[in-house]
Design an enzyme around this catalytic site. Structure first.
Site, PDB file in Angstrom:
ATOM      1  N   HIS A  13       9.813  -6.588   1.654  1.00 10.88           N
ATOM      2  CA  HIS A  13       8.669  -6.185   0.801  1.00 10.88           C
ATOM      3  C   HIS A  13       9.199  -5.247  -0.273  1.00 10.88           C
ATOM      4  CE1 HIS A  13       4.251  -4.921   0.300  1.00 10.88           C
ATOM      5  NE2 HIS A  13       4.925  -4.323  -0.652  1.00 10.88           N
ATOM      6  N   HIS A  15       9.077  -4.075  -4.646  1.00 11.80           N
ATOM      7  CA  HIS A  15       8.570  -4.135  -6.023  1.00 11.80           C
ATOM      8  C   HIS A  15       9.742  -3.909  -6.977  1.00 11.80           C
ATOM      9  CE1 HIS A  15       4.340  -3.954  -4.747  1.00 11.80           C
ATOM     10  NE2 HIS A  15       4.826  -3.249  -3.751  1.00 11.80           N
ATOM     11  N   LEU A  16      10.031  -4.907  -7.807  1.00  8.09           N
ATOM     12  CA  LEU A  16      11.143  -4.784  -8.761  1.00  8.09           C
ATOM     13  C   LEU A  16      10.670  -4.552 -10.186  1.00  8.09           C
ATOM     14  CD1 LEU A  16      13.716  -7.541  -7.693  1.00  8.09           C
ATOM     15  CD2 LEU A  16      13.978  -5.063  -7.514  1.00  8.09           C
ATOM     16  N   LYS A  99       0.871 -13.692  -1.657  1.00  7.80           N
ATOM     17  CA  LYS A  99       0.466 -12.315  -1.381  1.00  7.80           C
ATOM     18  C   LYS A  99      -1.009 -12.104  -1.697  1.00  7.80           C
ATOM     19  CE  LYS A  99       0.710  -7.917  -0.519  1.00  7.80           C
ATOM     20  NZ  LYS A  99       1.642  -6.841  -0.817  1.00  7.80           N
ATOM     21  N   HIS A 136      -1.940  -7.322   2.025  1.00  9.54           N
ATOM     22  CA  HIS A 136      -2.175  -5.893   1.841  1.00  9.54           C
ATOM     23  C   HIS A 136      -3.458  -5.643   2.631  1.00  9.54           C
ATOM     24  CE1 HIS A 136      -1.950  -1.980  -0.371  1.00  9.54           C
ATOM     25  NE2 HIS A 136      -3.147  -1.933   0.177  1.00  9.54           N
ATOM     26  N   HIS A 174       3.431  -3.454   5.360  1.00  7.20           N
ATOM     27  CA  HIS A 174       3.453  -1.986   5.391  1.00  7.20           C
ATOM     28  C   HIS A 174       2.383  -1.406   6.322  1.00  7.20           C
ATOM     29  CE1 HIS A 174       0.455  -2.766   2.313  1.00  7.20           C
ATOM     30  NE2 HIS A 174       1.320  -2.930   1.346  1.00  7.20           N
ATOM     31  N   ASP A 246       8.741  -1.549   0.736  1.00  2.00           N
ATOM     32  CA  ASP A 246       7.660  -1.279  -0.226  1.00  2.00           C
ATOM     33  C   ASP A 246       8.134  -0.295  -1.299  1.00  2.00           C
ATOM     34  OD1 ASP A 246       5.199  -1.571  -1.444  1.00  2.00           O
ATOM     35  OD2 ASP A 246       4.152  -0.201  -0.097  1.00  2.00           O
TER      36      ASP A 246
HETATM   37  C1  NCD Z   1       2.642  -0.517  -4.809  1.00  2.00           C
HETATM   38  C2  NCD Z   1       3.014  -0.570  -6.285  1.00  2.00           C
HETATM   39  O1  NCD Z   1       3.213   0.486  -6.896  1.00  2.00           O
HETATM   40  O2  NCD Z   1       3.161  -1.672  -6.823  1.00  2.00           O
HETATM   41  N1  NCD Z   1       2.234   0.816  -4.463  1.00  2.00           N
HETATM   42  C3  NCD Z   1       2.200   1.352  -3.223  1.00  2.00           C
HETATM   43  O3  NCD Z   1       1.722   2.473  -3.062  1.00  2.00           O
HETATM   44  N2  NCD Z   1       2.682   0.706  -2.180  1.00  2.00           N
HETATM   45  C4  NCD Z   1       1.572  -1.512  -4.543  1.00  2.00           C
HETATM   46  C5  NCD Z   1       1.381  -1.819  -3.084  1.00  2.00           C
HETATM   47  O4  NCD Z   1       2.243  -2.432  -2.443  1.00  2.00           O
HETATM   48  O5  NCD Z   1       0.333  -1.453  -2.554  1.00  2.00           O
HETATM   49 ZN    ZN Z   2       3.962  -3.021  -1.932  1.00  2.00          ZN
END
Ligand code: NCD
Ligand code: ZN
Length: 342
Positions: A13, A15-16, A99, A136, A174, A246
């Site tokens: 999991h 975010h890039l 997702k 989520h 998460h 995450d």
């Molecule tokens: C994530 C994001 O910033 O893209 N933020 C987070 O708090 N985890 C989005 C997400 O996965 O909920």
């Molecule tokens: Zn996330």
């Protein structure tokens, strides 16, 4: 123990982001992980197979020369996603999941689903072709307390969803509560990712000595009993629980703001953070399977063959690393770590 050698882990999991941010954060992940499930919450989100193919090309182009990394793509589910799009996504081979974000739940979720029951035709198709659904798992109703959003989601939406689609493979992403651990333990065709922040910190950390926006993520940190339940699950050796950072980079200025963004950046030191969490309960022997085996097993992919090494050595997490318009503050910045990947 002075040295730890593990099969190279994967991040299930991540975010890039895109553009300049992608170029800065990707090398951190590539240093530690062989593959990652790439979150589709760009602006606008990755909704179609064509979007996913183009985003994948941008990620591949940003991999530092001479390094190996495989981005595992996901599609962002909306009220308008068609069953055909998910069938084509599965056939592509490079899209590994779809997702679900409840509309308004978190960063860039305004395109998210307004009512999960509207997506049943899509879930039917995904179940048919065996394409996993990543959740989520929070409700967004303003009458539900922020600390109860995961628990209420499980009761209200996840249990009925699993009754309608028992063979649909689901990852509850998460997870943050003992309720989620309990549910995952007792359900079929389900896995769960656990982040470093939810293993290491409870909600007091957000408010220690003042408000600490760099510990604000969604789902929000919970009370200590929940953290302990997550550590127990992660270190139990149960293959339903696996690593997903995450890691969610935001600029310092967008975090340190009157209305700060949710997300913790951990790609810099993810495996070390997990090592510390596992060591805190004398479970370092369980780290490799959690970080490197159970994720690929769930996704029906081969396990990695190369290895990484961590040394017992004290170092300080930097206060900031370079990013875009302003810097990027890593999770637990300024604090000491006792494991370091070489
Ligand atoms: C994530 C994001 O910033 O893209 N933020 C987070 O708090 N985890 C989005 C997400 O996965 O909920
Ligand atoms: Zn996330």
């Amino acid at each position: 123990m002075q040295q730890l050698t593990l099969t190279r882990p994967d991040d299930w999991h991540l975010h890039l982001r895109d553009g300049a941010a992608l170029k800065v954060v990707l090398p951190h992940t590539v240093r530690q992980f062989a593959r990652a499930i790439i979150m589709p919450n760009l602006k606008p989100p990755v909704r179609s197979l064509a979007d996913a193919a183009a985003y994948r090309d941008r990620i591949l182009a940003a991999i530092p020369a001479g390094k190996q990394f495989e981005p595992l793509m996901t599609l962002y589910l909306t009220d308008n996603t068609s069953p055909e799009e998910t069938i084509a996504a599965k056939a592509s081979g490079f899209v590994k999941a779809v997702k679900y974000y409840p509309s308004g739940a978190t960063t860039n979720s305004e395109f998210g689903v307004t009512d999960i029951r509207k997506c049943d035709r899509v879930f039917e198709a995904m179940q048919q072709v065996d394409l996993p659904l990543l959740l989520h798992g929070e409700v967004t109703d303003k009458d539900v307390d922020i600390f109860d959003r995961e628990k209420v989601f499980i009761q209200r939406y996840l249990i009925p969803l699993k009754q309608r689609f028992p063979k649909l493979r689901v990852v509850l992403e998460h997870i943050t509560t003992a309720d989620a651990v309990e549910y995952v333990l007792n359900a079929n065709n389900i896995g769960a990712t656990i982040t470093p922040q939810h293993l290491l910190f409870n909600r007091n950390r957000i408010f220690k000595g003042g408000i600490n926006p760099h510990f604000y993520c969604l789902p929000i940190l919970k009370r200590e009993t929940h953290r302990q339940a997550l550590v127990k699950a992660a270190t139990s050796g149960n293959p339903k629980f696996f690593l997903g950072t995450d890691s969610a980079p935001h600029t310092r200025t967008s975090k340190e703001s009157a209305c700060g963004c949710a997300g913790c950046f951990s790609a810099l030191h993810a495996i070390e953070l997990y090592a510390e969490a596992f060591e805190s309960v004398n479970a370092l022997d369980k780290l490799e399977a959690f970080a490197s085996f159970y994720g690929p097993d769930f996704y029906q992919l081969p396990r990695n063959t190369e290895q990484i090494t961590l040394n017992k050595s004290t170092w300080k997490i930097p206060d900031e690393v370079p990013f875009t318009e302003s810097g990027l503050v890593p999770l637990n910045a300024g604090q000491e770590m006792t494991w370091q990947m070489v």
